[in-house]
Design a protein around this motif. Structure first.
Motif, mmCIF file in Angstrom:
data_model
loop_
_atom_site.group_PDB
_atom_site.id
_atom_site.type_symbol
_atom_site.label_atom_id
_atom_site.label_comp_id
_atom_site.label_asym_id
_atom_site.label_seq_id
_atom_site.Cartn_x
_atom_site.Cartn_y
_atom_site.Cartn_z
ATOM 1 N N MET A 1 15.984 26.320 56.050
ATOM 2 C CA MET A 1 17.268 26.259 55.308
ATOM 3 C C MET A 1 18.555 26.871 56.196
ATOM 4 O O MET A 1 18.287 27.840 56.596
ATOM 5 N N SER A 2 19.594 25.984 56.424
ATOM 6 C CA SER A 2 20.641 26.504 57.164
ATOM 7 C C SER A 2 21.340 27.604 56.277
ATOM 8 O O SER A 2 21.403 27.681 55.128
ATOM 9 N N ARG A 3 21.893 28.595 57.083
ATOM 10 C CA ARG A 3 22.617 29.668 56.469
ATOM 11 C C ARG A 3 23.937 29.454 55.870
ATOM 12 O O ARG A 3 24.782 28.541 56.737
ATOM 13 N N PRO A 4 24.591 29.706 54.826
ATOM 14 C CA PRO A 4 25.700 29.113 54.207
ATOM 15 C C PRO A 4 27.031 29.816 55.128
ATOM 16 O O PRO A 4 26.823 30.998 55.799
ATOM 17 N N PRO A 5 27.978 29.029 55.294
ATOM 18 C CA PRO A 5 29.081 29.607 56.145
ATOM 19 C C PRO A 5 29.731 30.863 55.715
ATOM 20 O O PRO A 5 29.487 31.086 54.395
ATOM 21 N N ALA A 6 30.075 31.782 56.493
ATOM 22 C CA ALA A 6 30.760 33.037 56.086
ATOM 23 C C ALA A 6 31.849 32.932 55.313
ATOM 24 O O ALA A 6 31.975 33.686 54.057
ATOM 25 N N GLU A 7 32.735 32.028 55.278
ATOM 26 C CA GLU A 7 34.033 31.878 54.806
ATOM 27 C C GLU A 7 33.830 31.952 53.079
ATOM 28 O O GLU A 7 34.374 32.537 52.407
ATOM 29 N N PRO A 8 32.851 30.687 52.644
ATOM 30 C CA PRO A 8 32.722 30.666 51.214
ATOM 31 C C PRO A 8 32.256 31.870 50.575
ATOM 32 O O PRO A 8 32.335 32.293 49.454
ATOM 33 N N THR A 9 31.202 32.586 51.245
ATOM 34 C CA THR A 9 30.609 33.666 50.721
ATOM 35 C C THR A 9 31.481 34.886 50.613
ATOM 36 O O THR A 9 31.542 35.540 49.841
ATOM 37 N N ALA A 10 32.619 34.923 51.707
ATOM 38 C CA ALA A 10 33.711 35.979 51.708
ATOM 39 C C ALA A 10 34.419 35.780 50.376
ATOM 40 O O ALA A 10 34.836 36.575 49.437
ATOM 41 N N ARG A 11 34.532 34.419 50.176
ATOM 42 C CA ARG A 11 35.690 33.995 48.797
ATOM 43 C C ARG A 11 34.932 34.516 47.565
ATOM 44 O O ARG A 11 35.306 34.717 46.744
ATOM 45 N N THR A 12 33.719 33.862 47.731
ATOM 46 C CA THR A 12 32.952 34.169 46.542
ATOM 47 C C THR A 12 32.704 35.806 46.177
ATOM 48 O O THR A 12 32.929 36.342 45.058
ATOM 49 N N GLY A 13 32.598 36.690 47.274
ATOM 50 C CA GLY A 13 32.630 38.189 47.100
ATOM 51 C C GLY A 13 34.114 38.529 46.474
ATOM 52 O O GLY A 13 34.038 39.509 45.663
ATOM 53 N N LEU A 14 35.133 37.883 47.149
ATOM 54 C CA LEU A 14 36.492 38.526 46.646
ATOM 55 C C LEU A 14 36.629 37.791 45.178
ATOM 56 O O LEU A 14 37.460 38.410 44.297
ATOM 57 N N ARG A 15 36.193 36.629 44.608
ATOM 58 C CA ARG A 15 36.320 36.334 43.279
ATOM 59 C C ARG A 15 35.737 37.233 42.377
ATOM 60 O O ARG A 15 36.251 37.434 41.452
ATOM 61 N N GLU A 16 34.296 37.598 42.945
ATOM 62 C CA GLU A 16 33.538 38.516 41.993
ATOM 63 C C GLU A 16 34.438 39.970 41.955
ATOM 64 O O GLU A 16 34.509 40.454 40.806
ATOM 65 N N LEU A 17 35.040 40.523 42.836
ATOM 66 C CA LEU A 17 35.722 41.757 43.067
ATOM 67 C C LEU A 17 36.775 41.554 41.935
ATOM 68 O O LEU A 17 37.167 42.513 41.349
ATOM 69 N N LYS A 18 37.561 40.485 41.926
ATOM 70 C CA LYS A 18 38.697 40.312 41.034
ATOM 71 C C LYS A 18 38.290 40.012 39.753
ATOM 72 O O LYS A 18 38.951 40.867 38.657
ATOM 73 N N LYS A 19 36.928 39.715 39.334
ATOM 74 C CA LYS A 19 36.349 39.664 38.041
ATOM 75 C C LYS A 19 36.403 40.988 37.564
ATOM 76 O O LYS A 19 36.620 41.370 36.289
ATOM 77 N N GLN A 20 35.548 41.750 38.550
ATOM 78 C CA GLN A 20 35.330 43.185 37.978
ATOM 79 C C GLN A 20 36.540 43.891 37.749
ATOM 80 O O GLN A 20 36.281 44.640 36.970
ATOM 81 N N ARG A 21 37.526 43.646 38.541
ATOM 82 C CA ARG A 21 38.692 44.549 38.283
ATOM 83 C C ARG A 21 39.436 44.103 36.870
ATOM 84 O O ARG A 21 39.924 44.774 36.199
ATOM 85 N N THR A 22 39.346 42.729 36.744
ATOM 86 C CA THR A 22 39.777 42.420 35.333
ATOM 87 C C THR A 22 39.124 42.917 34.369
ATOM 88 O O THR A 22 39.673 43.334 33.537
ATOM 89 N N ARG A 23 37.797 42.862 34.234
ATOM 90 C CA ARG A 23 36.841 43.450 33.074
ATOM 91 C C ARG A 23 37.321 44.858 33.147
ATOM 92 O O ARG A 23 37.426 45.453 32.084
ATOM 93 N N ARG A 24 37.346 45.720 34.067
ATOM 94 C CA ARG A 24 37.707 47.020 33.922
ATOM 95 C C ARG A 24 39.071 47.317 33.437
ATOM 96 O O ARG A 24 39.390 48.326 32.526
ATOM 97 N N ALA A 25 39.917 46.517 33.833
ATOM 98 C CA ALA A 25 41.386 46.525 33.373
ATOM 99 C C ALA A 25 41.486 46.527 31.621
ATOM 100 O O ALA A 25 42.115 47.098 31.063
ATOM 101 N N ILE A 26 40.594 45.334 31.401
ATOM 102 C CA ILE A 26 40.521 45.073 30.002
ATOM 103 C C ILE A 26 39.903 46.290 28.972
ATOM 104 O O ILE A 26 40.367 46.748 28.023
ATOM 105 N N ARG A 27 38.721 46.890 29.680
ATOM 106 C CA ARG A 27 38.205 48.014 28.983
ATOM 107 C C ARG A 27 38.853 49.061 29.064
ATOM 108 O O ARG A 27 38.955 49.876 27.781
ATOM 109 N N ARG A 28 39.701 49.358 30.010
ATOM 110 C CA ARG A 28 40.558 50.631 30.230
ATOM 111 C C ARG A 28 41.517 50.672 29.155
ATOM 112 O O ARG A 28 42.047 51.400 28.265
ATOM 113 N N ALA A 29 42.232 49.331 29.001
ATOM 114 C CA ALA A 29 43.274 49.070 28.066
ATOM 115 C C ALA A 29 42.598 49.238 26.626
ATOM 116 O O ALA A 29 43.351 49.863 25.672
ATOM 117 N N ALA A 30 41.506 48.645 26.444
ATOM 118 C CA ALA A 30 40.817 48.486 25.202
ATOM 119 C C ALA A 30 40.592 50.112 24.764
ATOM 120 O O ALA A 30 40.905 50.530 23.501
#
Length: 205
Positions: A1-30
């Motif tokens: 199976m071919s390895r997925p390209p690096a760019e989408p993987t990087a974007r996925t990592g950035l999206r997940e990091l953004k989600k984590q930051r949003t979750r933490r911001a909501i928790r801190r505010a709460a």
């Protein structure tokens, strides 16, 4: 199976990091609002405003207000720690060491300690949070059942396995409740070891 390209993987990592930051911001505010005006008096729209997100964003990350209190990043840490244990290790030893690693990783930050303290106080005082905790721990139990079933060759639905996991998670909850009730004076790792010793040796001295 071919390895997925690096760019989408990087974007996925950035999206997940953004989600984590949003979750933490909501928790801190709460948590800040819960401390200032109490749990019942705090509305989700107030939490959203304090976190600088929309109310719909809060509900996208946390289906209920109780989930803001109870949802954290512990499960992936615990799962990874358990999967990393040696294959021939007894289940209780593997789970004990995985829990120790999770405590070292998650509760090393003063911010996390403060959140855990407030969370467990809300569990003790708010029936809706306490009821939701049971559902949250059931999801963690399902996760552990899959990992331990793979390690032991048992079925994830086997009664003995579920009892073992339920006892361990119950012990962890009691450890955290005891720790918070005593004002965080005790060493959390020592309390965890004491609880695991009870599961291993019963109440023998």
């Amino acid at each position: 199976m071919s390895r997925p390209p690096a760019e989408p993987t990087a974007r996925t990592g950035l999206r997940e990091l953004k989600k984590q930051r949003t979750r933490r911001a909501i928790r801190r505010a709460a948590y800040r609002l819960f401390g200032e005006q109490g749990y019942d008096a705090t509305r989700v729209d107030q939490i959203a405003e304090a976190a600088e997100v929309s109310t719909s964003t809060v509900f996208r990350y946390f289906p209920t207000k109780e989930d803001i209190v109870l949802t954290d990043e512990d499960d992936p840490v615990l799962e990874a720690a358990l999967r990393a244990r040696p294959a021939g290790e007894p289940p209780l030893t593997a789970l004990r060491e995985a829990l120790r690693e999770t405590v070292r990783t998650v509760y090393a930050s003063p911010e996390w300690v403060a959140e855990v303290e407030q969370r467990m106080r809300l569990v003790r005082s708010v029936p809706a949070v306490r009821a939701r905790l049971d559902e949250s721990m059931a999801a963690t139990g399902d996760l552990l059942a899959e990992v331990l079933a793979a390690r032991t060759g048992r079925s994830p639905d086997e009664l003995e396995l579920r009892v073992f996991i339920g006892a361990t998670l119950g012990a962890l909850r009691e450890v955290l409740m005891h720790w918070v009730a005593r004002g965080l004076r005790d060493d959390l790792m020592s309390l965890l070891d004491r609880a695991m010793d009870v599961l291993e040796h019963d109440l023998a001295d």
